[in-house]
Design a protein around this motif. Structure first.
Motif, PDB file in Angstrom:
ATOM      1  N   GLU A 161       0.822  -1.220   0.000  1.00  0.00           N
ATOM      2  CA  GLU A 161       0.000   0.000   0.000  1.00  0.00           C
ATOM      3  C   GLU A 161       0.852   1.265   0.000  1.00  0.00           C
ATOM      4  O   GLU A 161       0.401   2.326  -0.417  1.00  0.00           O
ATOM      5  CB  GLU A 161      -0.936  -0.013   1.218  1.00  0.00           C
ATOM      6  CG  GLU A 161      -2.111  -0.955   0.989  1.00  0.00           C
ATOM      7  CD  GLU A 161      -2.924  -1.202   2.258  1.00  0.00           C
ATOM      8  OE1 GLU A 161      -2.620  -0.560   3.295  1.00  0.00           O
ATOM      9  OE2 GLU A 161      -3.846  -2.033   2.206  1.00  0.00           O
ATOM     10  N   ASP A 162       2.098   1.151   0.463  1.00  0.00           N
ATOM     11  CA  ASP A 162       2.951   2.344   0.561  1.00  0.00           C
ATOM     12  C   ASP A 162       3.657   2.592  -0.785  1.00  0.00           C
ATOM     13  O   ASP A 162       4.816   2.226  -0.971  1.00  0.00           O
ATOM     14  CB  ASP A 162       3.976   2.147   1.692  1.00  0.00           C
ATOM     15  CG  ASP A 162       4.787   3.412   1.939  1.00  0.00           C
ATOM     16  OD1 ASP A 162       4.612   4.394   1.176  1.00  0.00           O
ATOM     17  OD2 ASP A 162       5.606   3.410   2.879  1.00  0.00           O
ATOM     18  N   ARG A 163       2.948   3.248  -1.686  1.00  0.00           N
ATOM     19  CA  ARG A 163       3.514   3.468  -3.027  1.00  0.00           C
ATOM     20  C   ARG A 163       4.710   4.425  -2.979  1.00  0.00           C
ATOM     21  O   ARG A 163       5.549   4.434  -3.863  1.00  0.00           O
ATOM     22  CB  ARG A 163       2.461   4.035  -4.003  1.00  0.00           C
ATOM     23  CG  ARG A 163       1.205   3.212  -4.139  1.00  0.00           C
ATOM     24  CD  ARG A 163       1.449   1.793  -4.583  1.00  0.00           C
ATOM     25  NE  ARG A 163       2.030   1.701  -5.927  1.00  0.00           N
ATOM     26  CZ  ARG A 163       2.385   0.557  -6.516  1.00  0.00           C
ATOM     27  NH1 ARG A 163       2.238  -0.582  -5.875  1.00  0.00           N
ATOM     28  NH2 ARG A 163       2.893   0.558  -7.730  1.00  0.00           N
ATOM     29  N   SER A 164       4.769   5.248  -1.924  1.00  0.00           N
ATOM     30  CA  SER A 164       5.874   6.219  -1.853  1.00  0.00           C
ATOM     31  C   SER A 164       7.228   5.507  -1.742  1.00  0.00           C
ATOM     32  O   SER A 164       8.279   6.086  -2.022  1.00  0.00           O
ATOM     33  CB  SER A 164       5.693   7.166  -0.668  1.00  0.00           C
ATOM     34  OG  SER A 164       5.943   6.475   0.533  1.00  0.00           O
ATOM     35  N   LEU A 165       7.199   4.235  -1.353  1.00  0.00           N
ATOM     36  CA  LEU A 165       8.464   3.492  -1.234  1.00  0.00           C
ATOM     37  C   LEU A 165       9.208   3.412  -2.565  1.00  0.00           C
ATOM     38  O   LEU A 165      10.414   3.214  -2.597  1.00  0.00           O
ATOM     39  CB  LEU A 165       8.175   2.064  -0.764  1.00  0.00           C
ATOM     40  CG  LEU A 165       8.094   1.811   0.726  1.00  0.00           C
ATOM     41  CD1 LEU A 165       7.760   0.351   0.982  1.00  0.00           C
ATOM     42  CD2 LEU A 165       9.404   2.185   1.411  1.00  0.00           C
ATOM     43  N   GLU A 180      14.428   3.629   3.251  1.00  0.00           N
ATOM     44  CA  GLU A 180      13.184   2.959   3.647  1.00  0.00           C
ATOM     45  C   GLU A 180      13.018   1.653   2.861  1.00  0.00           C
ATOM     46  O   GLU A 180      12.530   0.649   3.381  1.00  0.00           O
ATOM     47  CB  GLU A 180      11.970   3.865   3.404  1.00  0.00           C
ATOM     48  CG  GLU A 180      11.882   5.068   4.317  1.00  0.00           C
ATOM     49  CD  GLU A 180      12.799   6.225   3.916  1.00  0.00           C
ATOM     50  OE1 GLU A 180      13.521   6.097   2.895  1.00  0.00           O
ATOM     51  OE2 GLU A 180      12.813   7.244   4.634  1.00  0.00           O
ATOM     52  N   ARG A 181      13.412   1.694   1.568  1.00  0.00           N
ATOM     53  CA  ARG A 181      13.299   0.459   0.767  1.00  0.00           C
ATOM     54  C   ARG A 181      14.210  -0.630   1.324  1.00  0.00           C
ATOM     55  O   ARG A 181      13.821  -1.792   1.412  1.00  0.00           O
ATOM     56  CB  ARG A 181      13.699   0.730  -0.697  1.00  0.00           C
ATOM     57  CG  ARG A 181      12.579   1.242  -1.562  1.00  0.00           C
ATOM     58  CD  ARG A 181      12.909   1.121  -3.024  1.00  0.00           C
ATOM     59  NE  ARG A 181      14.063   1.871  -3.437  1.00  0.00           N
ATOM     60  CZ  ARG A 181      14.075   3.183  -3.668  1.00  0.00           C
ATOM     61  NH1 ARG A 181      12.969   3.884  -3.522  1.00  0.00           N
ATOM     62  NH2 ARG A 181      15.173   3.799  -4.053  1.00  0.00           N
ATOM     63  N   ASP A 201      14.130   8.704  -3.875  1.00  0.00           N
ATOM     64  CA  ASP A 201      14.799   9.161  -2.661  1.00  0.00           C
ATOM     65  C   ASP A 201      14.608   8.249  -1.460  1.00  0.00           C
ATOM     66  O   ASP A 201      15.260   8.438  -0.436  1.00  0.00           O
ATOM     67  CB  ASP A 201      14.257  10.543  -2.266  1.00  0.00           C
ATOM     68  CG  ASP A 201      14.904  11.624  -3.090  1.00  0.00           C
ATOM     69  OD1 ASP A 201      15.756  11.266  -3.935  1.00  0.00           O
ATOM     70  OD2 ASP A 201      14.561  12.801  -2.899  1.00  0.00           O
ATOM     71  N   ARG A 202      13.702   7.307  -1.548  1.00  0.00           N
ATOM     72  CA  ARG A 202      13.382   6.529  -0.336  1.00  0.00           C
ATOM     73  C   ARG A 202      14.196   5.231  -0.271  1.00  0.00           C
ATOM     74  O   ARG A 202      13.699   4.182   0.140  1.00  0.00           O
ATOM     75  CB  ARG A 202      11.880   6.295  -0.256  1.00  0.00           C
ATOM     76  CG  ARG A 202      11.143   7.631  -0.337  1.00  0.00           C
ATOM     77  CD  ARG A 202       9.824   7.636   0.342  1.00  0.00           C
ATOM     78  NE  ARG A 202       9.896   7.386   1.759  1.00  0.00           N
ATOM     79  CZ  ARG A 202       8.930   6.788   2.450  1.00  0.00           C
ATOM     80  NH1 ARG A 202       7.859   6.378   1.842  1.00  0.00           N
ATOM     81  NH2 ARG A 202       9.058   6.604   3.744  1.00  0.00           N
ATOM     82  N   GLU A 240       9.532   5.824  -4.665  1.00  0.00           N
ATOM     83  CA  GLU A 240      10.162   7.098  -5.052  1.00  0.00           C
ATOM     84  C   GLU A 240      11.678   6.959  -4.895  1.00  0.00           C
ATOM     85  O   GLU A 240      12.143   6.377  -3.908  1.00  0.00           O
ATOM     86  CB  GLU A 240       9.641   8.235  -4.168  1.00  0.00           C
ATOM     87  CG  GLU A 240       8.188   8.571  -4.453  1.00  0.00           C
ATOM     88  CD  GLU A 240       7.574   9.437  -3.354  1.00  0.00           C
ATOM     89  OE1 GLU A 240       8.324   9.980  -2.512  1.00  0.00           O
ATOM     90  OE2 GLU A 240       6.337   9.537  -3.344  1.00  0.00           O
TER      91      GLU A 240
END
Ligand SMILES: C[S@@+](CC[C@H](N)C(=O)[O-])C[C@H]1O[C@@H](n2cnc3c(N)ncnc32)[C@H](O)[C@@H]1O
Length: 298
Positions: free
Chosen positions: A14-18, A26-27, A22-23, A20
């Motif tokens: 669900e966390d599509r921002s992962l 987090e990835r 710059d992340r 991006e």
């Protein structure tokens, strides 16, 4: 267990921002979480067929999440390689280690972590430099020669930030292994660098990397006891040898320092030996698990 894994997989899906660019951090954390839950993920096909279909679905979703995260990392690493080839590797790499908070506090803008171990910066560096696995070593090592282990990347960035290297400097890594230090120093500072390494397979990999990325780093397959030290302005030693070999090399460096000022950077147990040299002055209290900078007394 499967419910716990399913919750993690759903959260990451669900966390599509992962995805991006710059992340990265987090990835990498997400990949670690999945790894912890699914240690056999890479061998799953057989396992999947043998478990209930709901479980199989979770495993397959987890693998799909991993593939997406790894693809996003791959794109980021390729973009950074492109910047390095265009001579803009300095900004492309150092933005991952800049710490405005630390810059305000101690004047050096790099976050070097807590001084121990490897971290996400090592993942970044190995993703970008993409060393091919070297063949098994062929050199018959003398007992005083230390086996290959790379300097943790956050310490290399500390060296980049703290040694004040300029395009006029030539950094020589004595016992350079796969060449992380010369490559990163040249990419991030514009200084030339040289790696001296006994193991031919490592030298070959380091040269391939420098050529692929168009980096001003040269590698020689030589014993540090006989290598040409005359061009170096800064010498780096991550405890490549001990005992009489370290003594011989320090004596050679002392003779270099008789005609010009040099700097020596050390990491690991060799720091204690180097700190005893009366012709050198440490920039800060010598510590084994930090890079320490020494200047020759002039
Ligand atoms: C601890 S590793 C350091 C690698 C690299 N400097 C780094 O920090 O990533 C030590 C390296 O020194 C090399 N080495 C050991 N004795 C050497 C010698 N006499 N001359 C040149 N290289 C040597 C080893 O093969 C090994 O790759």
């Amino acid at each position: 267990m499967i419910d716990a894994i399913e919750r993690v997989v759903r959260e990451l899906e669900e966390d599509r921002s992962l995805l991006e660019p710059d992340r990265l951090r987090e990835r990498l954390e997400a990949l670690d979480r999945l790894d912890a839950y699914l240690p056999f993920l890479s061998d799953v096909p057989q396992a999947v067929l043998g478990v209930e279909s709901n479980d199989a679905g979770v495993y397959l979703r987890a693998r799909a999440v991993c593939a997406r995260l790894e693809a996003a990392n791959g794109e980021l690493y390729e973009a950074i390689r492109g910047e390095i080839r265009r001579g803009r590797g300095h900004d492309a790499l150092l933005r991952w280690v800049r710490s405005p908070e630390r810059e305000a506090r101690v004047g050096v803008g790099y976050d070097v972590g807590d001084g121990v171990g490897y971290d996400y910066l090592d993942e970044l560096v190995s993703g970008v430099l993409q060393f091919e696995e070297p063949d098994a070593g062929e050199v018959a090592r003398e007992p005083e020669m230390v086996f290959y282990q790379p300097t943790p990347a956050h310490h290399i960035f500390d060296l980049v930030g703290g040694a004040g290297l300029t395009a006029e400097d030539v950094l020589v890594d004595l016992g350079s292994g796969l060449g992380h230090v010369p490559l990163l120093v040249s990419i991030c500072t514009g200084a030339s660098s040289v790696g001296i390494e006994l193991e031919a397979a490592y030298v070959e990999r380091a040269r391939q990397c420098a050529q692929r990325l168009n980096v001003k780093a040269t590698f020689f397959c030589e014993d540090a006891r006989v290598a040409d030290l005359s061009r170096g302005t800064v010498f780096y030693l991550y405890t490549p040898f001990v005992g009489s070999i370290l003594r011989d090399v320090l004596d050679r460096l002392r003779r270099e320092a008789a005609s010009r000022r040099i700097r020596i950077c050390t990491y690991g147990p060799c720091t204690a030996v180097v700190a005893e040299e009366p012709w050198l002055e440490a920039a800060a209290a010598p510590e084994m698990d930090r890079i320490v900078l020494f200047r020759s007394r002039g």
